[in-house]
Design a protein around this motif. Structure first.
Motif, short mmCIF file in Angstrom:
data_model
loop_
_atom_site.label_atom_id
_atom_site.label_comp_id
_atom_site.label_asym_id
_atom_site.label_seq_id
_atom_site.Cartn_x
_atom_site.Cartn_y
_atom_site.Cartn_z
N LEU A 52 0.83 -1.21 0.00
CA LEU A 52 0.00 0.00 0.00
C LEU A 52 0.86 1.25 0.00
O LEU A 52 0.53 2.25 -0.66
N ASP A 53 1.99 1.22 0.71
CA ASP A 53 2.89 2.37 0.72
C ASP A 53 3.40 2.68 -0.68
O ASP A 53 3.56 3.85 -1.04
N GLY A 54 3.68 1.63 -1.45
CA GLY A 54 4.16 1.83 -2.81
C GLY A 54 3.12 2.47 -3.72
O GLY A 54 3.45 3.28 -4.59
N LEU A 55 1.86 2.12 -3.52
CA LEU A 55 0.79 2.75 -4.29
C LEU A 55 0.66 4.23 -3.92
O LEU A 55 0.53 5.10 -4.81
N LYS A 56 0.71 4.53 -2.65
CA LYS A 56 0.59 5.92 -2.21
C LYS A 56 1.77 6.76 -2.70
O LYS A 56 1.63 7.98 -2.91
N ALA A 57 2.92 6.12 -2.91
CA ALA A 57 4.12 6.85 -3.34
C ALA A 57 4.03 7.33 -4.78
O ALA A 57 4.81 8.19 -5.19
N VAL A 58 3.10 6.78 -5.57
CA VAL A 58 2.93 7.23 -6.95
C VAL A 58 1.60 7.97 -7.10
O VAL A 58 1.00 7.97 -8.17
N ALA A 59 1.17 8.59 -6.03
CA ALA A 59 -0.06 9.36 -6.03
C ALA A 59 0.17 10.70 -5.35
O ALA A 59 1.12 10.88 -4.60
N GLN A 60 -0.73 11.63 -5.64
CA GLN A 60 -0.67 12.95 -5.01
C GLN A 60 -1.66 12.99 -3.85
O GLN A 60 -2.87 12.90 -4.07
N PRO A 61 -1.19 13.12 -2.62
CA PRO A 61 -2.13 13.28 -1.51
C PRO A 61 -2.88 14.62 -1.64
O PRO A 61 -2.27 15.64 -1.95
N GLN A 62 -4.15 14.55 -1.44
CA GLN A 62 -4.95 15.78 -1.45
C GLN A 62 -5.85 15.78 -0.23
O GLN A 62 -6.59 14.81 0.01
N ILE A 63 -5.79 16.86 0.54
CA ILE A 63 -6.64 17.01 1.72
C ILE A 63 -7.87 17.85 1.35
O ILE A 63 -7.72 18.95 0.80
N ILE A 64 -9.02 17.32 1.60
CA ILE A 64 -10.25 18.11 1.48
C ILE A 64 -10.73 18.39 2.89
O ILE A 64 -11.03 17.47 3.66
N ASN A 65 -10.76 19.65 3.21
CA ASN A 65 -10.99 20.09 4.60
C ASN A 65 -12.25 20.96 4.65
O ASN A 65 -12.28 22.05 4.08
N GLY A 66 -13.27 20.46 5.34
CA GLY A 66 -14.47 21.26 5.48
C GLY A 66 -15.73 20.48 5.17
O GLY A 66 -15.71 19.35 4.72
#
Length: 479
Positions: free
Chosen positions: A465-479
């Motif tokens: 799972l860490d490897g998949l997250k490493a080729v993705a852009q984290p995006q926070i949606i807040n609100g």
């Protein structure tokens, strides 16, 4: 028997048929078999212009690929794994001839099987949004979005499997991929991509063989959003510098000089075979192979004797000969590095326990399985990565000295501890400066277990799972 078509693409009966499908109609650069010197096939050499065009097409295709969603991308990647398995023998034969590794043992057939397994592993995880705060006032959720185009630069030692390590998670997460294979082993990667593209949508996956200038363009290309690189630390540093102006995301799996630490309580005969394969898998041409072994003086002779006994039973020769499990060095430059480091050790007073006497008139880049003992801990063969079938075995007073030597270098990809006491081994493992420390094995990677280096062996995680997250852009949606 000839190539046959199925609903999942073409199945090639052998490497000759597969080569006929990927070779240019005329011209191209000839690739030689490192075991025999025979010509394996021809590869069309790509240019910077070819790379630019491939990146443009990958960029245009990426939104549609991303829009398919995780479920459909999983289905297609599993179908691509089916295509690898349907062509496994043709791929393995081509890999053996081009890279040099034997068909049997942990070599060519093993690598092709691993490519299919890692492709399936990329589909095995759900990458769900993660609620990071939900306290009645703030509601924040982390999502993982596609980055865009991933540029992958691969090595010559495990060309098919490492290409899969790069492309499989990238595609799963909705990115498109442009691969630049090593100049030494382009046919293997071109063939692999050809098989995968029988299943994948057009323009999602590209391969551009070429020289240094193509790799340099990957590193600096303004439309490439992420680079995945496996190779030497020096080349990795150049990629990091070239990528800086576009602030690319990077996963860097760089050189290693892995240490093994033996504790005094081991049964030498019981660990000898695993020690051998930890060091000599792919004839030592593996980033996370065991490259320097530290053994306490009270058990030194027993470990040496057991290793010699195992090593003498491992046949070396051309890869297409079914009996062989060790092959040649892949290229002349690597052969010279190994020969020079061993000769330097011998000239400095180290003891040859086995090997170290190559036949000067032999065909191919075969260097004999070599064990070197009674060696200075600061010998070049110990502190420089040999990347071949020569293992220095360093005698130490105790485990404390072994740990100090193991941690003394500026690399830290992997390490291992060998003991009959797991608790004690775990204590020692925690003190070793490496991205992965194995207990009673070395280099046994698993697609479910994250893998990455410490110090100058790189950064970023692959696998799981860490490897998949490493080729993705984290995006926070807040609100």
């Amino acid at each position: 028997m000839s190539a046959t078509s199925t609903h999942d693409g073409i199945v090639y009966a052998n490497a000759k048929e597969l080569l006929a499908a990927i070779e240019p109609a005329s011209g191209g650069r000839e690739i030689s078999d490192p075991a025999t010197g025979d010509i394996v096939g021809r590869v069309a050499e790509g240019t910077v212009a070819d790379l630019d065009a491939a990146v443009e097409r990958a960029k245009a295709a990426q939104p549609g690929w991303d829009a398919l969603g995780h479920a459909e991308r999983r289905r297609l990647l599993n179908a691509a794994a089916d295509a690898i398995e349907a062509n496994a023998e043709a791929l393995a034969e081509l890999l053996s001839r081009e890279q040099g590794k034997p068909l049997n043992g942990p070599n060519a057939r093993f690598e092709v099987g691993g490519a299919a397994a890692w492709l399936r592993a990329a589909t095995a995880y759900d990458v769900d949004p993660e609620v990071v705060v939900d306290d009645g006032e703030t509601y924040a959720v982390k999502h993982y979005r596609a980055l865009g185009v991933v540029g992958a630069i691969g090595p010559w030692n495990w060309p098919m499997m490492i290409s899969i390590w790069q492309l499989a998670p990238s595609l799963r997460m909705g990115n498109t991929v442009v691969l630049k294979p090593s100049e030494y082993t382009p046919l293997s990667v071109v063939a692999l991509v050809h098989v995968l593209n029988q299943v994948l949508p057009a323009e999602v996956l590209h391969v551009i063989p070429g020289g240094r200038e193509v790799g340099e363009r990957v590193a600096e290309h303004p439309l490439i959003d992420k680079i995945m690189f496996t190779g030497s630390t020096s080349t990795g540093k150049a990629i990091i510098r070239s990528s800086a102006d576009t602030v690319k995301r990077l996963t860097m799996e760089l050189g290693g000089n892995d240490a093994g630490v033996v504790l005094p309580d081991v049964d030498a005969k019981a660990i000898a075979q695993d020690l051998f394969w930890g060091a000599f898998i792919n004839t030592g041409q593996t980033c996370a192979a065991l490259k320097r072994l530290y053994v306490p003086e009270e058990i030194y002779d027993a470990v040496v004797e057991a290793l010699i006994e195992v090593a003498q039973q491992m046949p070396m020769g051309p890869g297409l000969d079914e009996k062989n499990v060790l092959g040649p060095l892949q290229n002349q430059a690597q052969y010279r590095i190994v020969a020079e480091l061993v000769q330097d050790a011998v000239d400095s007073g180290a003891k040859v326990l086995l090997g170290a006497n190559p036949q000067s008139d032999a065909a191919g880049y075969f260097y004999p399985t070599t064990l070197i003992g009674e060696i200075d801990p600061n010998s070049r063969l110990v502190i420089e990565e040999q990347f071949g079938p020569a293992l220095p075995i360093i005698k130490v007073k105790d485990v404390e000295e072994a740990i100090a030597h193991a941690n003394a270098l500026d690399v830290g990809l992997g390490a291992s501890v060998w003991s009959s006491d797991r608790a004690k081994a775990t204590e020692v493992a925690a003190r070793l400066q490496a991205g992965t420390v194995w207990i009673n094995s070395h280099g046994t990677i698993d697609p479910r277990v994250p893998f990455g280096g410490a110090k100058q062996s790189g950064y970023g995680l692959e696998f799981g799972l860490d490897g998949l997250k490493a080729v993705a852009q984290p995006q926070i949606i807040n609100g």
